[in-house]
Design a protein around this motif. Structure first.
Motif, PDB file in Angstrom:
ATOM      1  N   ASP A  61       0.829  -1.213   0.000  1.00 41.72           N
ATOM      2  CA  ASP A  61       0.000   0.000   0.000  1.00 41.72           C
ATOM      3  C   ASP A  61       0.858   1.255   0.000  1.00 41.72           C
ATOM      4  O   ASP A  61       0.585   2.214  -0.732  1.00 41.72           O
ATOM      5  CB  ASP A  61      -0.938   0.010   1.206  1.00 41.72           C
ATOM      6  CG  ASP A  61      -2.056  -1.020   1.094  1.00 41.72           C
ATOM      7  OD1 ASP A  61      -2.310  -1.519  -0.025  1.00 41.72           O
ATOM      8  OD2 ASP A  61      -2.677  -1.325   2.137  1.00 41.72           O
ATOM      9  N   ALA A  62       1.912   1.264   0.811  1.00 37.67           N
ATOM     10  CA  ALA A  62       2.790   2.430   0.887  1.00 37.67           C
ATOM     11  C   ALA A  62       3.513   2.657  -0.447  1.00 37.67           C
ATOM     12  O   ALA A  62       3.603   3.799  -0.928  1.00 37.67           O
ATOM     13  CB  ALA A  62       3.796   2.261   2.018  1.00 37.67           C
ATOM     14  N   GLU A  64       2.534   1.592  -3.428  1.00 32.50           N
ATOM     15  CA  GLU A  64       1.545   1.982  -4.439  1.00 32.50           C
ATOM     16  C   GLU A  64       1.144   3.441  -4.278  1.00 32.50           C
ATOM     17  O   GLU A  64       0.991   4.165  -5.266  1.00 32.50           O
ATOM     18  CB  GLU A  64       0.323   1.075  -4.364  1.00 32.50           C
ATOM     19  CG  GLU A  64       0.590  -0.322  -4.898  1.00 32.50           C
ATOM     20  CD  GLU A  64      -0.545  -1.295  -4.637  1.00 32.50           C
ATOM     21  OE1 GLU A  64      -1.413  -0.999  -3.788  1.00 32.50           O
ATOM     22  OE2 GLU A  64      -0.549  -2.361  -5.283  1.00 32.50           O
ATOM     23  N   GLU A  65       0.994   3.891  -3.045  1.00 31.46           N
ATOM     24  CA  GLU A  65       0.632   5.288  -2.797  1.00 31.46           C
ATOM     25  C   GLU A  65       1.707   6.227  -3.348  1.00 31.46           C
ATOM     26  O   GLU A  65       1.403   7.221  -4.015  1.00 31.46           O
ATOM     27  CB  GLU A  65       0.458   5.516  -1.297  1.00 31.46           C
ATOM     28  CG  GLU A  65      -0.010   6.906  -0.939  1.00 31.46           C
ATOM     29  CD  GLU A  65      -0.219   7.069   0.562  1.00 31.46           C
ATOM     30  OE1 GLU A  65       0.009   8.181   1.043  1.00 31.46           O
ATOM     31  OE2 GLU A  65      -0.605   6.084   1.223  1.00 31.46           O
ATOM     32  N   SER A  66       2.958   5.889  -3.110  1.00 32.57           N
ATOM     33  CA  SER A  66       4.075   6.691  -3.609  1.00 32.57           C
ATOM     34  C   SER A  66       4.116   6.685  -5.138  1.00 32.57           C
ATOM     35  O   SER A  66       4.310   7.727  -5.772  1.00 32.57           O
ATOM     36  CB  SER A  66       5.382   6.149  -3.038  1.00 32.57           C
ATOM     37  OG  SER A  66       6.482   6.761  -3.633  1.00 32.57           O
ATOM     38  N   VAL A  68       1.627   6.050  -7.246  1.00 33.08           N
ATOM     39  CA  VAL A  68       0.470   6.749  -7.812  1.00 33.08           C
ATOM     40  C   VAL A  68       0.694   8.271  -7.742  1.00 33.08           C
ATOM     41  O   VAL A  68       0.368   8.990  -8.688  1.00 33.08           O
ATOM     42  CB  VAL A  68      -0.834   6.332  -7.097  1.00 33.08           C
ATOM     43  CG1 VAL A  68      -1.977   7.257  -7.453  1.00 33.08           C
ATOM     44  CG2 VAL A  68      -1.186   4.890  -7.455  1.00 33.08           C
ATOM     45  N   ALA A  69       1.278   8.752  -6.660  1.00 30.95           N
ATOM     46  CA  ALA A  69       1.591  10.181  -6.550  1.00 30.95           C
ATOM     47  C   ALA A  69       2.572  10.589  -7.657  1.00 30.95           C
ATOM     48  O   ALA A  69       2.406  11.649  -8.282  1.00 30.95           O
ATOM     49  CB  ALA A  69       2.161  10.492  -5.177  1.00 30.95           C
TER      50      ALA A  69
END
Length: 82
Positions: A61-62, A64-66, A68-69
Motif C-alpha cells: 500500500d505504501a 503503491e501510494e508513492s 500513484v503520486a
C-alpha cells in the motif's frame, strides 16, 4: 558578449560548464523518475510481489501510494509540456 566581458568572465567558464552538466543530469534524472511507463511497470511489480507474498499489504500500500503520486505528477508534467 563583447571581447572584454568575455575575457573577464573567462575564469567562470568551468563553473558555467559544471552548472550546465548538473542541469543536464537533473533533467535526465527527472525524466526517468517521472517516466509513465516505468511507473506503471513498478506498480505491476508491487502487485505481483504482493501476490507472491514477498511484501506485506502495508508495504505494498505504501509503495503503491508513492507510485500513484509520481504517476499523477508525471501526467501533470506531460500536460504542461515539461
Amino acid at each position: 558578449m563583447g571581447l572584454l566581458s568575455g575575457l573577464f568572465t573567462l575564469p567562470l567558464a568551468p563553473v558555467r560548464g559544471t552548472i550546465w552538466v548538473a542541469e543536464q543530469v537533473l533533467n535526465e534524472a527527472e525524466r526517468e523518475y517521472y517516466d509513465v511507463g516505468k511507473i506503471r511497470r513498478q506498480l505491476d511489480d508491487v502487485g505481483q510481489a504482493r501476490e507472491r507474498g514477498e511484501i506485506s499489504d502495508d508495504e505494498a500500500d505504501a509503495l503503491e501510494e508513492s507510485l500513484v503520486a509520481r504517476l499523477i505528477e508525471a501526467n501533470r508534467r506531460q500536460r504542461e509540456g515539461r
